[in-house]
Design a protein around this motif. Structure first.
Motif, PDB file in Angstrom:
ATOM      1  N   LEU A  31       7.588 -43.604 -16.909  1.00 20.70           N
ATOM      2  CA  LEU A  31       8.776 -42.765 -16.748  1.00 20.70           C
ATOM      3  C   LEU A  31       9.107 -42.513 -15.285  1.00 20.70           C
ATOM      4  CD1 LEU A  31       8.016 -40.099 -19.526  1.00 20.70           C
ATOM      5  CD2 LEU A  31       9.572 -42.069 -19.674  1.00 20.70           C
ATOM      6  N   ALA A  32       8.254 -42.992 -14.379  1.00 18.21           N
ATOM      7  CA  ALA A  32       8.500 -42.783 -12.954  1.00 18.21           C
ATOM      8  C   ALA A  32       8.363 -44.118 -12.215  1.00 18.21           C
ATOM      9  CB  ALA A  32       7.518 -41.770 -12.384  1.00 18.21           C
ATOM     10  N   PRO A  33       9.311 -44.422 -11.318  1.00 17.29           N
ATOM     11  CA  PRO A  33       9.248 -45.687 -10.555  1.00 17.29           C
ATOM     12  C   PRO A  33       8.243 -45.597  -9.417  1.00 17.29           C
ATOM     13  CG  PRO A  33      11.160 -44.431  -9.876  1.00 17.29           C
ATOM     14  CD  PRO A  33      10.504 -43.641 -10.978  1.00 17.29           C
ATOM     15  N   LEU A  34       6.967 -45.447  -9.791  1.00 14.95           N
ATOM     16  CA  LEU A  34       5.920 -45.251  -8.788  1.00 14.95           C
ATOM     17  C   LEU A  34       4.816 -46.258  -9.052  1.00 14.95           C
ATOM     18  CD1 LEU A  34       5.276 -43.170  -6.466  1.00 14.95           C
ATOM     19  CD2 LEU A  34       3.829 -41.991  -8.134  1.00 14.95           C
ATOM     20  N   SER A  35       4.470 -47.043  -8.055  1.00 10.65           N
ATOM     21  CA  SER A  35       3.405 -48.029  -8.213  1.00 10.65           C
ATOM     22  C   SER A  35       2.045 -47.346  -8.279  1.00 10.65           C
ATOM     23  CB  SER A  35       3.426 -49.023  -7.059  1.00 10.65           C
ATOM     24  OG  SER A  35       3.074 -48.366  -5.845  1.00 10.65           O
ATOM     25  N   SER A  36       1.064 -48.054  -8.835  1.00 14.62           N
ATOM     26  CA  SER A  36      -0.294 -47.511  -8.890  1.00 14.62           C
ATOM     27  C   SER A  36      -0.826 -47.246  -7.489  1.00 14.62           C
ATOM     28  CB  SER A  36      -1.224 -48.490  -9.621  1.00 14.62           C
ATOM     29  OG  SER A  36      -0.826 -48.651 -10.957  1.00 14.62           O
ATOM     30  N   TYR A  37      -0.465 -48.118  -6.559  1.00 14.39           N
ATOM     31  CA  TYR A  37      -0.901 -47.973  -5.171  1.00 14.39           C
ATOM     32  C   TYR A  37      -0.373 -46.668  -4.573  1.00 14.39           C
ATOM     33  CZ  TYR A  37      -1.414 -49.117  -0.193  1.00 14.39           C
ATOM     34  OH  TYR A  37      -1.734 -49.099   1.145  1.00 14.39           O
ATOM     35  N   ALA A  38       0.920 -46.397  -4.783  1.00 15.88           N
ATOM     36  CA  ALA A  38       1.524 -45.162  -4.266  1.00 15.88           C
ATOM     37  C   ALA A  38       0.938 -43.941  -4.975  1.00 15.88           C
ATOM     38  CB  ALA A  38       3.032 -45.206  -4.436  1.00 15.88           C
ATOM     39  N   MET A  39       0.715 -44.064  -6.279  1.00 17.92           N
ATOM     40  CA  MET A  39       0.132 -42.954  -7.038  1.00 17.92           C
ATOM     41  C   MET A  39      -1.242 -42.592  -6.500  1.00 17.92           C
ATOM     42  SD  MET A  39      -0.848 -42.819 -11.094  1.00 17.92           S
ATOM     43  CE  MET A  39      -2.132 -44.049 -10.854  1.00 17.92           C
ATOM     44  N   GLY A  40      -2.043 -43.599  -6.145  1.00 15.08           N
ATOM     45  CA  GLY A  40      -3.369 -43.336  -5.598  1.00 15.08           C
ATOM     46  C   GLY A  40      -3.310 -42.525  -4.323  1.00 15.08           C
ATOM     47  N   HIS A  41      -2.346 -42.830  -3.455  1.00 14.95           N
ATOM     48  CA  HIS A  41      -2.213 -42.079  -2.204  1.00 14.95           C
ATOM     49  C   HIS A  41      -1.734 -40.653  -2.447  1.00 14.95           C
ATOM     50  CE1 HIS A  41      -2.502 -46.134  -0.514  1.00 14.95           C
ATOM     51  NE2 HIS A  41      -2.816 -45.556   0.634  1.00 14.95           N
ATOM     52  N   VAL A  42      -0.859 -40.477  -3.439  1.00 13.75           N
ATOM     53  CA  VAL A  42      -0.384 -39.119  -3.775  1.00 13.75           C
ATOM     54  C   VAL A  42      -1.548 -38.273  -4.291  1.00 13.75           C
ATOM     55  CG1 VAL A  42       1.088 -37.795  -5.335  1.00 13.75           C
ATOM     56  CG2 VAL A  42       1.985 -39.840  -4.216  1.00 13.75           C
ATOM     57  N   ILE A  43      -2.364 -38.850  -5.182  1.00 15.80           N
ATOM     58  CA  ILE A  43      -3.533 -38.129  -5.705  1.00 15.80           C
ATOM     59  C   ILE A  43      -4.458 -37.717  -4.566  1.00 15.80           C
ATOM     60  CG2 ILE A  43      -5.645 -38.383  -7.079  1.00 15.80           C
ATOM     61  CD1 ILE A  43      -4.067 -40.172  -8.987  1.00 15.80           C
ATOM     62  N   LEU A  44      -4.724 -38.658  -3.674  1.00 18.42           N
ATOM     63  CA  LEU A  44      -5.635 -38.396  -2.557  1.00 18.42           C
ATOM     64  C   LEU A  44      -5.107 -37.269  -1.672  1.00 18.42           C
ATOM     65  CD1 LEU A  44      -8.295 -39.470  -1.446  1.00 18.42           C
ATOM     66  CD2 LEU A  44      -6.992 -41.046  -0.008  1.00 18.42           C
ATOM     67  N   PHE A  45      -3.806 -37.262  -1.424  1.00 17.51           N
ATOM     68  CA  PHE A  45      -3.205 -36.226  -0.569  1.00 17.51           C
ATOM     69  C   PHE A  45      -3.405 -34.831  -1.161  1.00 17.51           C
ATOM     70  CE2 PHE A  45       0.421 -33.425   0.217  1.00 17.51           C
ATOM     71  CZ  PHE A  45       0.347 -33.289   1.599  1.00 17.51           C
ATOM     72  N   PHE A  46      -3.065 -34.650  -2.422  1.00 16.46           N
ATOM     73  CA  PHE A  46      -3.151 -33.317  -3.028  1.00 16.46           C
ATOM     74  C   PHE A  46      -4.605 -32.855  -3.203  1.00 16.46           C
ATOM     75  CE2 PHE A  46       1.253 -34.238  -4.467  1.00 16.46           C
ATOM     76  CZ  PHE A  46       1.859 -33.071  -3.999  1.00 16.46           C
ATOM     77  N   VAL A  47      -5.493 -33.799  -3.543  1.00 16.74           N
ATOM     78  CA  VAL A  47      -6.909 -33.431  -3.708  1.00 16.74           C
ATOM     79  C   VAL A  47      -7.501 -32.941  -2.392  1.00 16.74           C
ATOM     80  CG1 VAL A  47      -9.217 -34.367  -4.128  1.00 16.74           C
ATOM     81  CG2 VAL A  47      -7.365 -34.886  -5.715  1.00 16.74           C
ATOM     82  N   VAL A  48      -7.225 -33.673  -1.316  1.00 18.88           N
ATOM     83  CA  VAL A  48      -7.817 -33.348  -0.020  1.00 18.88           C
ATOM     84  C   VAL A  48      -7.238 -32.057   0.558  1.00 18.88           C
ATOM     85  CG1 VAL A  48      -7.992 -34.111   2.375  1.00 18.88           C
ATOM     86  CG2 VAL A  48      -8.492 -35.706   0.538  1.00 18.88           C
ATOM     87  N   THR A  49      -5.914 -31.943   0.564  1.00 18.55           N
ATOM     88  CA  THR A  49      -5.280 -30.778   1.210  1.00 18.55           C
ATOM     89  C   THR A  49      -5.479 -29.485   0.427  1.00 18.55           C
ATOM     90  OG1 THR A  49      -3.169 -31.341   0.148  1.00 18.55           O
ATOM     91  CG2 THR A  49      -3.546 -32.162   2.388  1.00 18.55           C
ATOM     92  N   GLY A  50      -5.653 -29.594  -0.884  1.00 19.14           N
ATOM     93  CA  GLY A  50      -5.823 -28.376  -1.678  1.00 19.14           C
ATOM     94  C   GLY A  50      -7.212 -27.783  -1.631  1.00 19.14           C
ATOM     95  N   ARG A  51      -8.176 -28.514  -1.077  1.00 21.55           N
ATOM     96  CA  ARG A  51      -9.564 -28.041  -1.111  1.00 21.55           C
ATOM     97  C   ARG A  51      -9.781 -26.786  -0.272  1.00 21.55           C
ATOM     98  NH1 ARG A  51     -12.817 -31.141  -3.836  1.00 21.55           N
ATOM     99  NH2 ARG A  51     -14.738 -30.400  -2.894  1.00 21.55           N
ATOM    100  N   THR A  52      -8.863 -26.485   0.612  1.00 21.85           N
ATOM    101  CA  THR A  52      -8.939 -25.222   1.356  1.00 21.85           C
ATOM    102  C   THR A  52      -9.056 -24.048   0.390  1.00 21.85           C
ATOM    103  OG1 THR A  52      -7.674 -26.060   3.231  1.00 21.85           O
ATOM    104  CG2 THR A  52      -7.678 -23.684   2.906  1.00 21.85           C
ATOM    105  N   TRP A  53      -8.199 -24.045  -0.626  1.00 19.22           N
ATOM    106  CA  TRP A  53      -8.162 -22.899  -1.550  1.00 19.22           C
ATOM    107  C   TRP A  53      -9.292 -22.938  -2.553  1.00 19.22           C
ATOM    108  CZ3 TRP A  53      -5.655 -19.361   0.626  1.00 19.22           C
ATOM    109  CH2 TRP A  53      -4.586 -19.678   1.465  1.00 19.22           C
ATOM    110  N   LEU A  54      -9.816 -24.124  -2.847  1.00 15.87           N
ATOM    111  CA  LEU A  54     -11.009 -24.209  -3.692  1.00 15.87           C
ATOM    112  C   LEU A  54     -12.177 -23.498  -3.030  1.00 15.87           C
ATOM    113  CD1 LEU A  54     -12.681 -25.342  -6.059  1.00 15.87           C
ATOM    114  CD2 LEU A  54     -12.995 -27.426  -4.711  1.00 15.87           C
ATOM    115  N   TRP A  55     -12.371 -23.725  -1.720  1.00 19.11           N
ATOM    116  CA  TRP A  55     -13.508 -23.118  -1.035  1.00 19.11           C
ATOM    117  C   TRP A  55     -13.285 -21.633  -0.762  1.00 19.11           C
ATOM    118  CZ3 TRP A  55     -17.793 -25.337  -1.682  1.00 19.11           C
ATOM    119  CH2 TRP A  55     -17.882 -26.722  -1.773  1.00 19.11           C
TER     120      TRP A  55
END
Length: 482
Positions: A362-386
């Motif tokens: 349903l979204a025109p997003l390649s697997s490659y681009a999706m991987g980078h999006v996942i990595l961005f949100f996981v890494v930057t959000g860890r501030t609030w996890l800690w």
């Protein structure tokens, strides 16, 4: 007016005295934590790599090792927590250091010996069983030592000052996160210099860990001993005598019963559920991102960036919990907890949406681009996890009686191990890369559940007076007979 100013002045003097005393003792805590955390983080990174050098064509030993260790901790930590409450402080800490180092040393010696065996020799599995038998008590004592230091020693050293406690906790977290970044990188760099020969890597890799443990066991023990001498309260404050049924299974049952009746229970469940996740810079996420085409250099850098954003959280926490000019905290621990856990969820929610839309085309997003999006949100959000990690653990220290803090911490640690086992079990079921979206959605759902549980707890127990009245700390409470 003069009387109020006098009280305020006296309070400032007490805070100054506390900070001066804390400064004198904190160096011992930081050095002991640095030595311990660096060794633990290096070993956690080394063990799966060394297993792959022994079994190059199978992940089964690593999965079995991780599953067995976590399952054993789920069973043993509630029992061990009662010993933290009752055992003499110094002998317990020394025992944890010695047993941990002996377990790691024996494992290294066995792995070194295995490098001389032929490939796929049947004896390898016998030695694997011995490694597992040695590692379980070692891992147990690592956790016992961590609970004793963070939940028993540090609150005593902080001299009852919440602000000092928050500073100590945040700095200990900074040390741990720094080691999480530096130790694997240093060990990986050394292995890379050793080349591709698995036998050479196995001998030198196990030898390096063995040498580190040999060189650091005495400095770590000396720091703990000197801290014990420098803080008279550690020696003079009496711990309760160990009472009740000494049957370990009865201790297990009593620990869980006490935990589930205690008002901190819901907050601890909220914290523990966060371990049901693949959305952290760990092996499952890295394997998936590599499958979709994310470069190895970026994957390696993401571990470091995740640690840096975690360090940012460790710096933010004491600022949020700091005091205004009128003496009030900017935010209470409960408010910091509810803010941070929801922010962590909002950082991860876009991942669930993107993964679902990509899976359903349903979204025109390649697997490659999706991987980078996942990595961005996981890494930057860890501030609030800690930030949430620090807030919840300080809530546990401040709102749980010292007499039962070890038991409560032990059960919380067991819960964390259980939810870690749960996500590994889901990973075994949904092991194909194209099924990874199921694990992503399960991870985001677990964070949402954590936020909901903590919100319920917040509205019920945000007033400490209501919290304290919920479970009177009677002798029956201490024996788990509530």
């Amino acid at each position: 007016m003069a009387e109020e100013e006098l009280k305020e002045s006296a309070g400032d003097v007490r805070v100054a005295e506390n900070l001066e005393s804390l400064t004198a003792m904190s160096a011992y805590i930081y050095i002991a934590e640095l030595v311990s955390a660096f060794g633990d983080r290096m070993w956690q990174f080394a063990i799966p790599i060394l297993f792959l050098d022994v079994w190059p064509n199978s992940l089964l030993p690593t999965i079995l090792y991780t599953f067995s260790i976590n399952l054993a901790m789920f069973i043993l930590l509630p029992i061990a927590g009662s010993y933290v409450d009752s055992a003499s402080r110094l002998p317990l800490m020394m025992a944890s250091i010695i047993v941990d180092n002996i377990a790691v040393a024996l494992t290294c010696i066995i792995l070194n010996y295995m490098s001389y065996l032929p490939k796929e020799a049947p004896e390898q599995w016998i030695f694997f069983g011995i490694i597992l038998a040695v590692s379980i008590p070692g891992e147990l004592m690592v956790n016992v030592g961590r609970i004793a230091l963070e939940k028993d020693w540090v609150p005593v050293v902080a001299l009852g000052c919440p602000q000092s406690l928050s500073v100590l906790n945040s700095r200990l977290k900074i040390i741990d996160l720094s080691c999480k970044f530096v130790a694997p990188m240093a060990f990986g760099f050394i292995l890379q210099l050793l080349g591709e020969d698995s036998k050479v890597r196995l001998r030198w890799g196990s030898g390096i860990v063995l040498l580190y443990n040999f060189l650091t066991i005495i400095p770590e023990g000396v720091c703990i001993a000197r801290l014990y001498s420098a803080c008279p309260k550690l020696a003079t404050e009496k711990k309760r005598a160990r009472v009740g049924d000494k049957n370990p299974w009865k201790e297990f049952y009593n620990g869980w019963k006490l935990f589930n009746k205690h008002p901190i229970c819901l907050a601890s469940y909220a914290f523990s559920i966060l371990f049901t996740t693949v959305l952290s810079p760990g092996s499952l996420l890295i394997a998936f991102l590599k499958w979709v085409g994310v470069m190895e250099g970026l994957l390696g850098g993401s571990i470091g960036m995740g640690a840096l954003f975690g360090l940012l959280g460790a710096y933010i926490f004491p600022l949020l919990y700091g005091k205004k000019k009128n003496g009030d905290h900017w935010m209470s621990l409960s408010q910091i907890g509810i803010l941070s856990v929801w922010l962590w969820f909002f950082f991860l929610f876009p991942i669930a949406v993107i993964v679902f839309l990509r899976t359903e085309d349903l979204a025109p997003l390649s697997s490659y681009a999706m991987g980078h999006v996942i990595l961005f949100f996981v890494v930057t959000g860890r501030t609030w996890l800690w930030v949430f990690d620090l807030a919840e653990n300080q809530l546990l220290v401040e709102r749980v009686s010292p007499d039962i803090r070890g038991r409560i911490s032990g059960v919380q640690g067991a819960l964390c191990q259980f939810f870690t086992v749960l996500i590994y079990a889901l990973g075994l079921i949904f092991h194909r890369p194209e099924q990874f979206y199921i694990l992503c959605c399960a991870s985001v759902a677990s964070v949402f559940m954590s936020a909901v549980l903590f919100t319920i707890w917040f509205h019920k127990f945000r007033d400490p007076r209501e919290f304290e009245e919920a479970v009177p700390l009677t002798r029956k409470t201490l024996d788990g007979e509530i």
